[in-house]
Design a protein around this motif. Structure first.
Motif, PDB file in Angstrom:
ATOM      1  N   GLY A 190       7.993  11.587   0.642  1.00 11.75           N
ATOM      2  CA  GLY A 190       8.503  10.259   0.320  1.00 11.75           C
ATOM      3  C   GLY A 190      10.010  10.239   0.188  1.00 11.75           C
ATOM      4  O   GLY A 190      10.681   9.335   0.699  1.00 11.75           O
ATOM      5  N   THR A 191      10.572  11.254  -0.470  1.00  9.74           N
ATOM      6  CA  THR A 191      12.023  11.323  -0.644  1.00  9.74           C
ATOM      7  C   THR A 191      12.730  11.523   0.688  1.00  9.74           C
ATOM      8  O   THR A 191      13.759  10.892   0.956  1.00  9.74           O
ATOM      9  CB  THR A 191      12.388  12.465  -1.597  1.00  9.74           C
ATOM     10  N   LEU A 222       9.262   2.765  -0.432  1.00 12.10           N
ATOM     11  CA  LEU A 222       9.997   1.607  -0.952  1.00 12.10           C
ATOM     12  C   LEU A 222      10.428   1.793  -2.403  1.00 12.10           C
ATOM     13  O   LEU A 222      11.505   1.343  -2.787  1.00 12.10           O
ATOM     14  CB  LEU A 222       9.139   0.348  -0.819  1.00 12.10           C
ATOM     15  N   GLU A 223       9.588   2.439  -3.200  1.00 17.09           N
ATOM     16  CA  GLU A 223       9.926   2.609  -4.617  1.00 17.09           C
ATOM     17  C   GLU A 223      11.199   3.425  -4.816  1.00 17.09           C
ATOM     18  O   GLU A 223      12.148   2.950  -5.461  1.00 17.09           O
ATOM     19  CB  GLU A 223       8.753   3.244  -5.369  1.00 17.09           C
ATOM     20  N   PRO A 224      11.290   4.647  -4.266  1.00 19.12           N
ATOM     21  CA  PRO A 224      12.543   5.396  -4.441  1.00 19.12           C
ATOM     22  C   PRO A 224      13.718   4.756  -3.726  1.00 19.12           C
ATOM     23  O   PRO A 224      14.858   4.836  -4.200  1.00 19.12           O
ATOM     24  CB  PRO A 224      12.213   6.779  -3.866  1.00 19.12           C
ATOM     25  N   MET A 225      13.465   4.087  -2.585  1.00 19.54           N
ATOM     26  CA  MET A 225      14.563   3.450  -1.855  1.00 19.54           C
ATOM     27  C   MET A 225      15.156   2.305  -2.659  1.00 19.54           C
ATOM     28  O   MET A 225      16.373   2.097  -2.676  1.00 19.54           O
ATOM     29  CB  MET A 225      14.072   2.942  -0.497  1.00 19.54           C
ATOM     30  N   THR A 226      14.301   1.542  -3.352  1.00 22.78           N
ATOM     31  CA  THR A 226      14.781   0.442  -4.183  1.00 22.78           C
ATOM     32  C   THR A 226      15.677   0.955  -5.304  1.00 22.78           C
ATOM     33  O   THR A 226      16.759   0.406  -5.572  1.00 22.78           O
ATOM     34  CB  THR A 226      13.592  -0.329  -4.780  1.00 22.78           C
ATOM     35  N   GLY A 244       0.793  -1.219   0.000  1.00 24.24           N
ATOM     36  CA  GLY A 244       0.000   0.000   0.000  1.00 24.24           C
ATOM     37  C   GLY A 244       0.825   1.267   0.000  1.00 24.24           C
ATOM     38  O   GLY A 244       1.739   1.439  -0.805  1.00 24.24           O
ATOM     39  N   TYR A 245       0.516   2.151   0.953  1.00 23.25           N
ATOM     40  CA  TYR A 245       1.150   3.462   0.991  1.00 23.25           C
ATOM     41  C   TYR A 245       2.658   3.385   1.262  1.00 23.25           C
ATOM     42  O   TYR A 245       3.384   4.346   0.983  1.00 23.25           O
ATOM     43  CB  TYR A 245       0.498   4.335   2.057  1.00 23.25           C
ATOM     44  N   LEU A 246       3.144   2.269   1.813  1.00 24.97           N
ATOM     45  CA  LEU A 246       4.573   2.132   2.073  1.00 24.97           C
ATOM     46  C   LEU A 246       5.387   2.165   0.786  1.00 24.97           C
ATOM     47  O   LEU A 246       6.582   2.454   0.809  1.00 24.97           O
ATOM     48  CB  LEU A 246       4.860   0.828   2.826  1.00 24.97           C
TER      49      LEU A 246
END
Length: 268
Positions: free
Chosen positions: A126-127, A47-51, A41-43
Motif C-alpha cells: 500500500g505504501t 487512498l488512506e495513506p495518500m490522503t 473497497g480495497y482502493l
C-alpha cells in the motif's frame, strides 16, 4: 542418495507453496476485514495513506518553494510521511495480532509469523503504490521530479519494511497478555515521528545530536530515501551495511520473541 535429495527438494518446494498459499489467503482475509468491498473497497489501502501524506504536504505548500538544500519542501515532507506510514502501520497493528486472530492458530499451517508477514506485505504494498501515485501527481504539478537515484529510493522502502516488520514481531510478542505494554505502542509511534528523520535532514542537526541520530536506523533509512529522490540530498548520513546489520539483529530477536510467546498461547 540422489533420490533422497530429490525427495527432500520436492518436500521443500511443496512446503513453500503451502506457506505462500497461506500468506496469500491471510492477505485477502486482512483486506476484506479491514476495508471490505463497499464504496471504494480495497482502493482505500492506497487512498488512506495518500490522503494523510497529501495533507502533510499541503501544510508546507505555503513555505518557500525550496529548502536551504534546494529540495522542494512539499515533496520532502510528503515523501517522509508516506514512508513513515509504512512503519506506523506495521508497528501499531502488531499489537493485538494474536488475540484478534486466535481462531486461525487452530490450523497447524498458520503461524504467528504468517499473520505478521501478511500484514507487513499489505502495508508495504500500500505504501509503495501510494508513493508511486503521489510521485506521478507531484511530477504533473511540477512539485517534484522522477527519482534521481531510484535504486536507493526502492532500497530505502525495503529497509523500512524489513525494519518495521522486525519491530512488529517484538511488539506482537511483548504485548501478548500484557495490556500495560500494549497501551504504550501508539504513543511510542507518535513520539518516533518527529525524531525519525522523516521531516528533516540529519545534516541540519548540530552536534552531538547529529552523531546520536546517525545510530538510529530510521534516520538512516530516511536519509537514504531522500538521497534516492533528490539530486541535492547527500549520502553522508546513512550506511547500508549498518542498516543490514541492524535489521538482521532485530529480525533474530523478533523471531526468538514470537517463538517464545507461541508456547504461552492457549487454544481452548
Amino acid at each position: 542418495m540422489t533420490t533422497e535429495r530429490t525427495a527432500s527438494g520436492s518436500s521443500l518446494i511443496r512446503a513453500l507453496e503451502v506457506q505462500c498459499n497461506v500468506i496469500g489467503a491471510l492477505m485477502m482475509r486482512e483486506l476484506h476485514t479491514r476495508y471490505g468491498r463497499e464504496n471504494v473497497g480495497y482502493l482505500w489501502m492506497i487512498l488512506e495513506p495518500m490522503t494523510l501524506a497529501t495533507a502533510v504536504g499541503l501544510i508546507h505548500l505555503a513555505q518557500p518553494a525550496h529548502t536551504v538544500s534546494d529540495i522542494n519542501a512539499v515533496a520532502m515532507f510528503s515523501l517522509g510521511y508516506c514512508v513513515f506510514i509504512m512503519f506506523r502501520g506495521m508497528f501499531n497493528r502488531a499489537e493485538g495480532t494474536i488475540e484478534a486472530n486466535l481462531p486461525l492458530l487452530y490450523h497447524r499451517m498458520v503461524t504467528v509469523f504468517d499473520l505478521l508477514l501478511s500484514r507487513a506485505l499489505l502495508e508495504a504494498a500500500g505504501t509503495t503504490c501510494t508513493l508511486i501515485v503521489m510521485l506521478f501527481f507531484g511530477i504533473m504539478l511540477g512539485l517534484t521530479h522522477l527519482p534521481y537515484r531510484p535504486e536507493y529510493l526502492m532500497g530505502s522502502l525495503l529497509f523500512m519494511a524489513w525494519f518495521s516488520f522486525s519491530l512488529s514481531m517484538l511488539v506482537c510478542a511483548g504485548t501478548h497478555d500484557n495490556r500495560l505494554l500494549a497501551r504504550f505502542v501508539h504513543p511510542i509511534s507518535y513520539i518516533l515521528m518527529p525524531i525519525s528523520g522523516g521531516f528533516y535532514q540529519v545534516g541540519w542537526i548540530p552536534e552531538p545530536y547529529r552523531t546520536w541520530l546517525s545510530w538510529f536506523p530510521m534516520a538512516n533509512i530516511f536519509e537514504m530515501a531522500r538521497y534516492g529522490q533528490f539530486r541535492a540530498a547527500p549520502d553522508t548520513y546513512f550506511s547500508i551495511p549498518y542498516l543490514i546489520g541492524s535489521c538482521m539483529l532485530l529480525s533474530v530477536l523478533g523471531l526468538l520473541a514470537i517463538k517464545l510467546v507461541r508456547r504461552h498461547i492457549h487454544l481452548n
